[in-house]
Design a protein around this motif. Sequence first.
Motif, PDB file in Angstrom:
ATOM      1  N   GLY A   8     -19.407   1.011 -22.071  1.00  0.00           N
ATOM      2  CA  GLY A   8     -19.766   0.335 -20.637  1.00  0.00           C
ATOM      3  C   GLY A   8     -19.533  -1.265 -21.044  1.00  0.00           C
ATOM      4  N   ILE A   9     -20.064  -1.919 -22.338  1.00  0.00           N
ATOM      5  CA  ILE A   9     -19.808  -3.228 -22.627  1.00  0.00           C
ATOM      6  C   ILE A   9     -18.709  -3.590 -22.827  1.00  0.00           C
ATOM      7  CG2 ILE A   9     -20.720  -5.010 -24.537  1.00  0.00           C
ATOM      8  CD1 ILE A   9     -23.088  -3.820 -22.978  1.00  0.00           C
ATOM      9  N   ALA A  10     -17.838  -2.770 -23.571  1.00  0.00           N
ATOM     10  CA  ALA A  10     -16.244  -3.032 -23.724  1.00  0.00           C
ATOM     11  C   ALA A  10     -15.680  -3.037 -22.555  1.00  0.00           C
ATOM     12  CB  ALA A  10     -15.596  -1.818 -24.425  1.00  0.00           C
ATOM     13  N   CYS A  11     -15.972  -2.210 -21.423  1.00  0.00           N
ATOM     14  CA  CYS A  11     -15.248  -2.370 -20.176  1.00  0.00           C
ATOM     15  C   CYS A  11     -15.543  -3.743 -19.494  1.00  0.00           C
ATOM     16  CB  CYS A  11     -15.827  -1.225 -19.329  1.00  0.00           C
ATOM     17  SG  CYS A  11     -15.426  -1.278 -17.700  1.00  0.00           S
ATOM     18  N   LEU A  12     -16.751  -4.397 -19.758  1.00  0.00           N
ATOM     19  CA  LEU A  12     -17.160  -5.654 -19.042  1.00  0.00           C
ATOM     20  C   LEU A  12     -16.342  -6.828 -19.676  1.00  0.00           C
ATOM     21  CD1 LEU A  12     -20.945  -5.554 -19.299  1.00  0.00           C
ATOM     22  CD2 LEU A  12     -19.524  -4.885 -17.401  1.00  0.00           C
ATOM     23  N   LEU A  13     -15.975  -6.668 -20.942  1.00  0.00           N
ATOM     24  CA  LEU A  13     -15.148  -7.890 -21.523  1.00  0.00           C
ATOM     25  C   LEU A  13     -13.838  -7.910 -20.932  1.00  0.00           C
ATOM     26  CD1 LEU A  13     -16.289  -7.391 -25.182  1.00  0.00           C
ATOM     27  CD2 LEU A  13     -17.145  -9.179 -23.532  1.00  0.00           C
ATOM     28  N   SER A  14     -13.430  -6.950 -20.380  1.00  0.00           N
ATOM     29  CA  SER A  14     -12.012  -6.747 -19.761  1.00  0.00           C
ATOM     30  C   SER A  14     -11.681  -7.764 -18.688  1.00  0.00           C
ATOM     31  CB  SER A  14     -11.297  -5.550 -19.517  1.00  0.00           C
ATOM     32  OG  SER A  14     -11.574  -5.120 -18.297  1.00  0.00           O
ATOM     33  N   CYS A  15     -12.797  -8.446 -17.931  1.00  0.00           N
ATOM     34  CA  CYS A  15     -12.613  -9.385 -16.829  1.00  0.00           C
ATOM     35  C   CYS A  15     -13.794 -10.196 -16.785  1.00  0.00           C
ATOM     36  CB  CYS A  15     -12.249  -8.585 -15.475  1.00  0.00           C
ATOM     37  SG  CYS A  15     -12.061  -9.831 -14.187  1.00  0.00           S
ATOM     38  N   GLY A  16     -14.870  -9.841 -15.706  1.00  0.00           N
ATOM     39  CA  GLY A  16     -15.589 -10.722 -15.307  1.00  0.00           C
ATOM     40  C   GLY A  16     -16.458 -11.536 -16.278  1.00  0.00           C
ATOM     41  N   VAL A  17     -17.004 -10.617 -17.229  1.00  0.00           N
ATOM     42  CA  VAL A  17     -17.861 -11.208 -18.228  1.00  0.00           C
ATOM     43  C   VAL A  17     -17.391 -12.202 -19.074  1.00  0.00           C
ATOM     44  CG1 VAL A  17     -19.418 -10.654 -20.130  1.00  0.00           C
ATOM     45  CG2 VAL A  17     -19.631  -9.228 -18.085  1.00  0.00           C
ATOM     46  N   LEU A  51       0.864  -1.283   0.072  1.00  0.00           N
ATOM     47  CA  LEU A  51      -0.047   0.107  -0.075  1.00  0.00           C
ATOM     48  C   LEU A  51       0.768   1.376  -0.230  1.00  0.00           C
ATOM     49  CD1 LEU A  51      -2.261  -1.025   2.750  1.00  0.00           C
ATOM     50  CD2 LEU A  51      -2.751  -1.135   0.200  1.00  0.00           C
ATOM     51  N   PRO A  52       0.258   2.371  -0.599  1.00  0.00           N
ATOM     52  CA  PRO A  52      -1.063   2.843  -1.027  1.00  0.00           C
ATOM     53  C   PRO A  52      -0.805   1.936  -2.263  1.00  0.00           C
ATOM     54  CG  PRO A  52       0.079   4.628  -1.106  1.00  0.00           C
ATOM     55  CD  PRO A  52       1.299   3.702  -0.354  1.00  0.00           C
ATOM     56  N   VAL A  53      -2.228   1.651  -2.692  1.00  0.00           N
ATOM     57  CA  VAL A  53      -2.369   1.125  -4.252  1.00  0.00           C
ATOM     58  C   VAL A  53      -3.606   1.815  -4.980  1.00  0.00           C
ATOM     59  CG1 VAL A  53      -4.038  -0.555  -3.087  1.00  0.00           C
ATOM     60  CG2 VAL A  53      -2.648  -0.995  -5.231  1.00  0.00           C
ATOM     61  N   ILE A  54      -3.648   1.590  -6.180  1.00  0.00           N
ATOM     62  CA  ILE A  54      -4.799   1.974  -6.927  1.00  0.00           C
ATOM     63  C   ILE A  54      -5.215   0.579  -7.520  1.00  0.00           C
ATOM     64  CG2 ILE A  54      -5.393   3.146  -8.961  1.00  0.00           C
ATOM     65  CD1 ILE A  54      -3.073   5.022  -8.808  1.00  0.00           C
ATOM     66  N   PHE A  55      -6.583   0.616  -7.146  1.00  0.00           N
ATOM     67  CA  PHE A  55      -7.262  -0.900  -7.654  1.00  0.00           C
ATOM     68  C   PHE A  55      -7.872  -0.442  -9.027  1.00  0.00           C
ATOM     69  CE2 PHE A  55      -6.652  -3.732  -4.121  1.00  0.00           C
ATOM     70  CZ  PHE A  55      -6.819  -3.097  -2.987  1.00  0.00           C
ATOM     71  N   GLY A  56      -8.758  -1.719  -9.344  1.00  0.00           N
ATOM     72  CA  GLY A  56      -9.478  -1.408 -10.531  1.00  0.00           C
ATOM     73  C   GLY A  56      -8.674  -2.394 -11.716  1.00  0.00           C
ATOM     74  N   HIS A  57      -9.444  -3.146 -12.369  1.00  0.00           N
ATOM     75  CA  HIS A  57      -8.772  -3.958 -13.543  1.00  0.00           C
ATOM     76  C   HIS A  57      -9.605  -4.173 -14.716  1.00  0.00           C
ATOM     77  CE1 HIS A  57     -10.463  -6.887 -10.619  1.00  0.00           C
ATOM     78  NE2 HIS A  57     -10.416  -7.636 -11.840  1.00  0.00           N
ATOM     79  N   GLU A  58     -10.893  -3.698 -14.557  1.00  0.00           N
ATOM     80  CA  GLU A  58     -11.931  -3.753 -15.511  1.00  0.00           C
ATOM     81  C   GLU A  58     -11.989  -2.538 -16.266  1.00  0.00           C
ATOM     82  OE1 GLU A  58     -15.061  -7.254 -14.622  1.00  0.00           O
ATOM     83  OE2 GLU A  58     -16.291  -5.480 -14.868  1.00  0.00           O
ATOM     84  N   ALA A  59     -11.859  -2.224 -17.331  1.00  0.00           N
ATOM     85  CA  ALA A  59     -11.700  -0.915 -17.793  1.00  0.00           C
ATOM     86  C   ALA A  59     -11.692  -0.971 -19.373  1.00  0.00           C
ATOM     87  CB  ALA A  59     -10.560  -0.180 -17.281  1.00  0.00           C
ATOM     88  N   VAL A  60     -11.869   0.461 -20.028  1.00  0.00           N
ATOM     89  CA  VAL A  60     -11.844   0.518 -21.237  1.00  0.00           C
ATOM     90  C   VAL A  60     -11.275   1.762 -21.424  1.00  0.00           C
ATOM     91  CG1 VAL A  60     -14.262   1.457 -21.764  1.00  0.00           C
ATOM     92  CG2 VAL A  60     -12.483   0.569 -23.845  1.00  0.00           C
TER      93      VAL A  60
END
Lengths: 390, 388
Positions: free
Chosen positions: A178-187, A71-80
């Motif tokens: 928004g859809i593109a972003c989903l494809l970068s991880c969970g979906v 830490l400190p850290v910047i989270f987030g890994h699903e994005a476009v």
Amino acid sequence: MNNKSASPKAGKVIRCKAAICRIPGKPLVIEEIEVEPPKAWEIRIKILCTSLCHSDVTFWKSSTDLPKLPLPVIFGHEAVGVVESVGEYVEEVKERDLVLPIFHRDCGECRDCKSSKSNTCSKFGRGYRPNMPRDGTSRFRELKGDVIHHFLNISSFTEYSVVDITHVVKITPHIPLGIACLLSCGVSTGVGAAWKVAGVEVGSTVAIFGLGAVGLAVAEGARLNRASKIIGVDINPEKFEIGKKFGITDFINPATCGDKTVSQVIKEMTDGGADYCFECIGLTSVMNDAFNSSREGWGKTVILGVEMHGSPISLNSIEILKGRSVCGTYFGGLKPRSDIATLAQKYLDKELNLGEFITHEVSFHDINKAFDLLLEGKSLRCIIWMDKLI
Amino acid sequence: MDIEKPSNKTAGKPIQCRAAIATAPGEPLVIDEVIVDPPNSHEVRVRIICTSLCHSDVTFWKMKDFPAVFPRILGHEAIGVVESVGENVDGVVEGDVVIPHFLADCTECVGCRSKKGNLCSAFPFKISPWMPRDQTSRFKDLRGETIHHFVSVSSFSEYTVLDIAHVVKVDPTVPPNRACLLSCGVSTGVGAAWRTANVEVGSTVVIFGLGSIGLAVAEGARLCGATRIIGVDVISEKFEIGKRFGVTEFVNSKNCGDKSVSQIIIDMTDGGADYCFECVGLASLVQEAYACCRKGWGKTIVLGVDQPGSQLSLSSFEVLHSGKILMGSLFGGLKAKSDIPILLKRYMDKELELDKFVTHEMKFEEINSAFDLLIKGKCLRCVIWMGE
């Protein structure tokens, strides 16, 4: 090759806003930070939107237990995002390309990337190390100069990020952001698990334990591959109505099974057990249930959930001998460089329904609301817009 | 009913003949006269030509508790001639040479018709003491006491009764003292490499346990074109033996020093093997085999039978992270009625080698010495000739 960059900040430090985690489990704080220019084989991305995945929450809650998450850290890994500038030797993308950062590496060159049997890139070894994969250093600094760490080699809760080229995939601009972003991880993980890892075929029976976004994406993948029965298992009864939109045909609430175990109920519903069982929560007791719900002869159990304590799965050896198999998967067995484009096309061809995953949208300054919604079980995917005010 | 000595007039009548009976756990088998009833509907009565001893016979001979039962006629690896058939039997007639198979293949149910697996759903596998369709026995001693069956075969007898789902007709010209091996052990090992794992040309394979099953896996991997076949065992002599079956390298797990077997194998194979087979029957070895597999695509195949109720324990994080697959199969994933004839043909075409598995041949009266040899690890397959 055009050597003259159009980006005004190419080669220079960018000052921008980022949502920083300094104390595990506490709301993120939006601060000004500095983002260094990309080094060789790296790109700097202007994030357009990002979404919250449960893996962010898992690490945010328990990060002090994990030695590899400083830490400190910047989270987030699903994005476009849009490529702002590229470092030396980068040929795959150029400035202004629309790209997805992908936490799951794909170099395209190593033995694993070249094999059709695996998606676990071995270019930088097999372990995870924080910050940039090639030299282990960070491109983020506080204004007073202290390091801020990356997360999963991505860090998308920031207006600008720097990512290694092995973690980047171009995406068609025809797809809504928004859809593109989903494809970068969970979906992608869920759809891939059904499509590639399990190989769900026409007429199969499928059981999915945990109907969060990943479990529902498995259902969508199973539906796309024409499974005949898609059983959803969740302790939240509201998930059934939600699940129907993603192809769930039958629902089991373990709290209301009475004397029977979940696996007994599933075996009755499927005349012996499901062809494919997916665990999408991250609890070994549920992984055991998933295995026990699979059909003898050929039943396959796929583990997607991240169990944080490393506790063991326990499998009866005779049941394994009876033709069952167990495997796990990161990113649904997909090879980002080739498979994400395929999923994007299936969305554009209206075969894959992804719009229903987006249940909420917030602006970047309200990012903590996304955490609240997910923790309260009220959202699937909340899109966080960097520039828009919602 | 008159009880007669076997002749061509025995159809429909009980037969009196000799069988080797397991009377108590771990006690030498007793060769005695038994009565074998005629076959019921969907059954055939078979005169056993020869039979061989498999480790699973020993396991259920030694065991004290259920599913071990006594008295019982053990034996499930064999070849014989059909003496008479019951009603509703198609495809097999008196005089046919047949191989019994403990894993049912009715060819009609969902399980048998599926290409994805080999488990019959009409007659699910279990260590049953009875005939599969009506849960009764065809064997009695001379006092009329029931003697139990073993996995629907019971080949340690001059005559046995088999359900049609457990019998395959084979080429009558095959040498019986080789063909009988395909009724269980060799098929299981070869099948595991060929059908269950689907070993491809150029693969690296590791085999834990170089008994007959492990060596059959090596033979199967050799036929599939594997380039490296690493054998792991605690007895160094197994390497010399293993070389004849295609084993290219050997690790003695007792001589690894500080390193674990898996660490040695990962070093030898630059990251782990493509396929690892556990052919002993120990949950702890399955974990070691899993650790030896290559991340990304390594497959661990469980063939060994541990004690009923034993559990395999794997780290859930490792399962998620490694990309490895854990799987198991019975009878090498083979569908008996189609695959035994295929393997027999490959033997007759001199591709599949069976002779090297037979280390001893003996008469029925000597059957207990086969048990001694197997328990002491001094044989691979002992073939026992029943008749004259």
